[in-house]
Write an enzyme that holds these catalytic residues in place. Structure first.
Site, PDB file in Angstrom:
ATOM      1  N   LYS A  10       9.025  -3.934  10.831  1.00 51.07           N
ATOM      2  CA  LYS A  10       8.868  -2.565  10.360  1.00 51.07           C
ATOM      3  C   LYS A  10       8.932  -1.581  11.529  1.00 51.07           C
ATOM      4  O   LYS A  10       8.858  -1.983  12.702  1.00 51.07           O
ATOM      5  CB  LYS A  10       7.531  -2.448   9.620  1.00 51.07           C
ATOM      6  CG  LYS A  10       7.460  -3.251   8.299  1.00 51.07           C
ATOM      7  CD  LYS A  10       6.032  -3.169   7.734  1.00 51.07           C
ATOM      8  CE  LYS A  10       5.900  -3.806   6.369  1.00 51.07           C
ATOM      9  NZ  LYS A  10       4.491  -3.790   5.893  1.00 51.07           N
ATOM     10  N   TYR A  50      10.480  -1.677  -2.345  1.00 50.23           N
ATOM     11  CA  TYR A  50       9.076  -1.762  -2.754  1.00 50.23           C
ATOM     12  C   TYR A  50       8.902  -1.394  -4.226  1.00 50.23           C
ATOM     13  O   TYR A  50       7.887  -0.792  -4.604  1.00 50.23           O
ATOM     14  CB  TYR A  50       8.215  -0.864  -1.858  1.00 50.23           C
ATOM     15  CG  TYR A  50       7.906  -1.471  -0.498  1.00 50.23           C
ATOM     16  CD1 TYR A  50       7.328  -2.738  -0.380  1.00 50.23           C
ATOM     17  CD2 TYR A  50       8.168  -0.767   0.679  1.00 50.23           C
ATOM     18  CE1 TYR A  50       7.038  -3.293   0.857  1.00 50.23           C
ATOM     19  CE2 TYR A  50       7.861  -1.324   1.934  1.00 50.23           C
ATOM     20  CZ  TYR A  50       7.295  -2.576   2.007  1.00 50.23           C
ATOM     21  OH  TYR A  50       6.983  -3.121   3.235  1.00 50.23           O
ATOM     22  N   ASN A 123       1.322  -3.076   9.646  1.00 51.31           N
ATOM     23  CA  ASN A 123       1.137  -4.505   9.911  1.00 51.31           C
ATOM     24  C   ASN A 123       2.420  -5.174  10.392  1.00 51.31           C
ATOM     25  O   ASN A 123       2.611  -6.367  10.220  1.00 51.31           O
ATOM     26  CB  ASN A 123       0.549  -5.202   8.682  1.00 51.31           C
ATOM     27  CG  ASN A 123       1.383  -4.952   7.440  1.00 51.31           C
ATOM     28  OD1 ASN A 123       2.501  -4.447   7.522  1.00 51.31           O
ATOM     29  ND2 ASN A 123       0.858  -5.318   6.285  1.00 51.31           N
ATOM     30  N   HIS A 126       7.411  -7.293   7.311  1.00 56.70           N
ATOM     31  CA  HIS A 126       7.485  -7.622   5.890  1.00 56.70           C
ATOM     32  C   HIS A 126       8.106  -9.003   5.768  1.00 56.70           C
ATOM     33  O   HIS A 126       9.017  -9.334   6.517  1.00 56.70           O
ATOM     34  CB  HIS A 126       8.366  -6.623   5.128  1.00 56.70           C
ATOM     35  CG  HIS A 126       8.758  -7.111   3.769  1.00 56.70           C
ATOM     36  ND1 HIS A 126       7.935  -6.947   2.667  1.00 56.70           N
ATOM     37  CD2 HIS A 126       9.837  -7.814   3.340  1.00 56.70           C
ATOM     38  CE1 HIS A 126       8.520  -7.532   1.612  1.00 56.70           C
ATOM     39  NE2 HIS A 126       9.671  -8.052   2.000  1.00 56.70           N
ATOM     40  N   GLU A 137      15.402  -9.855  -2.658  1.00 58.40           N
ATOM     41  CA  GLU A 137      15.407  -9.071  -1.420  1.00 58.40           C
ATOM     42  C   GLU A 137      16.606  -9.398  -0.537  1.00 58.40           C
ATOM     43  O   GLU A 137      17.198  -8.498   0.066  1.00 58.40           O
ATOM     44  CB  GLU A 137      14.092  -9.292  -0.661  1.00 58.40           C
ATOM     45  CG  GLU A 137      12.902  -8.681  -1.388  1.00 58.40           C
ATOM     46  CD  GLU A 137      11.575  -8.896  -0.673  1.00 58.40           C
ATOM     47  OE1 GLU A 137      10.571  -8.337  -1.133  1.00 58.40           O
ATOM     48  OE2 GLU A 137      11.536  -9.644   0.332  1.00 58.40           O
TER      49      GLU A 137
HETATM   50  O1  CDP Z   1       3.419  -7.009   2.894  1.00 58.16           O
HETATM   51  P1  CDP Z   1       2.605  -7.869   1.956  1.00 58.16           P
HETATM   52  O2  CDP Z   1       3.445  -8.650   0.986  1.00 58.16           O
HETATM   53  O3  CDP Z   1       1.613  -8.714   2.697  1.00 58.16           O
HETATM   54  O4  CDP Z   1       1.679  -6.852   1.107  1.00 58.16           O
HETATM   55  P2  CDP Z   1       1.985  -6.037  -0.245  1.00 58.16           P
HETATM   56  O5  CDP Z   1       0.761  -6.137  -1.094  1.00 58.16           O
HETATM   57  O6  CDP Z   1       3.289  -6.468  -0.849  1.00 58.16           O
HETATM   58  O7  CDP Z   1       2.114  -4.530   0.256  1.00 58.16           O
HETATM   59  C1  CDP Z   1       3.264  -4.063   0.925  1.00 58.16           C
HETATM   60  C2  CDP Z   1       2.839  -3.252   2.118  1.00 58.16           C
HETATM   61  O8  CDP Z   1       2.172  -2.066   1.666  1.00 58.16           O
HETATM   62  C3  CDP Z   1       1.843  -3.909   3.059  1.00 58.16           C
HETATM   63  O9  CDP Z   1       2.434  -4.794   4.000  1.00 58.16           O
HETATM   64  C4  CDP Z   1       1.206  -2.709   3.736  1.00 58.16           C
HETATM   65  O10 CDP Z   1       2.019  -2.217   4.794  1.00 58.16           O
HETATM   66  C5  CDP Z   1       1.198  -1.678   2.614  1.00 58.16           C
HETATM   67  N1  CDP Z   1      -0.131  -1.596   1.935  1.00 58.16           N
HETATM   68  C6  CDP Z   1      -1.006  -0.572   2.274  1.00 58.16           C
HETATM   69  O11 CDP Z   1      -0.685   0.238   3.138  1.00 58.16           O
HETATM   70  N2  CDP Z   1      -2.221  -0.454   1.653  1.00 58.16           N
HETATM   71  C7  CDP Z   1      -2.587  -1.329   0.693  1.00 58.16           C
HETATM   72  N3  CDP Z   1      -3.780  -1.217   0.097  1.00 58.16           N
HETATM   73  C8  CDP Z   1      -1.712  -2.384   0.340  1.00 58.16           C
HETATM   74  C9  CDP Z   1      -0.493  -2.496   0.979  1.00 58.16           C
HETATM   75 MG    MG Z   2       4.608  -8.076  -0.660  1.00 59.37          MG
END
Ligand code: CDP
Ligand code: MG
Length: 159
Positions: A10, A50, A123, A126, A137
């Site tokens: 990212k 997303y 973080n 992705h 994807e």
């Molecule tokens: O990336 P990952 O699949 O671990 O998490 P996700 O639940 O699919 O969410 C996508 C991205 O949204 C995360 O990697 C975070 O950068 C962001 N996110 C956030 O900023 N705040 C949250 N409460 C949940 C997700």
């Molecule tokens: Mg995810």
């Protein structure tokens, strides 16, 4: 059993100069890079990538974060690559991500901190969450012509 995962470094990872560090972890574990490019995500494309999150409270922050600079997109192939990459990436929240994982080793913020500031969790990376997500994807990010088949010399030992 051999599958492909869509991985993005990212904007925070690119801007912090962590592309090489992150990439080397995937190379060392024996995964094969079958596609790679740098791409500046637009708000429209962010909504496609997303799609599952567009209605969530954190989406505005997430879109701002993913469009803030270019990402490095790649497709990694290997035995159970989707599962392996998620293991190496670690939990979504850096604060609770295990040490030894990418998010646990190179970031530290919490949900609480990000929510209070009204920003997305930075973080670094992705990775496709499951096989179905990975198929969608990979197709969204790469054309067939952009994915390459070649013989990694280490496969004799890593597969
Ligand atoms: O990336 P990952 O699949 O671990 O998490 P996700 O639940 O699919 O969410 C996508 C991205 O949204 C995360 O990697 C975070 O950068 C962001 N996110 C956030 O900023 N705040 C949250 N409460 C949940 C997700
Ligand atoms: Mg995810």
């Amino acid at each position: 059993m051999i599958d492909q995962s869509l991985v993005l470094i990212k904007p925070d990872g690119v801007q912090r100069g962590l592309v090489g560090e992150i990439l080397s972890r995937f190379e060392k574990v024996g995964l094969t890079i079958v596609g790679m490019k740098m791409f500046w995500v637009t708000p429209d494309f962010a909504k496609k990538h997303y799609n599952a999150h567009v209605d969530k409270a954190f989406y505005a922050g997430l879109e701002a974060m993913i469009t803030e600079g270019p990402v490095i997109a790649m497709v990694l192939e290997g035995v159970n690559a989707v599962e392996l990459v998620r293991k190496m990436v670690g939990g979504t929240e850096p604060k609770s991500a295990q040490p030894g994982t990418i998010r646990g080793d190179y970031a530290h913020v919490s949900y609480e901190y990000a929510d209070e500031k009204g920003i997305a969790i930075k973080n670094l990376i992705h990775a496709s969450g499951n096989l179905e997500e990975a198929k969608q994807e990979v197709a969204l990010w790469f054309t067939k012509e952009e994915l390459h088949k070649y013989e990694p010399t280490h496969e004799k030992h890593t597969r």
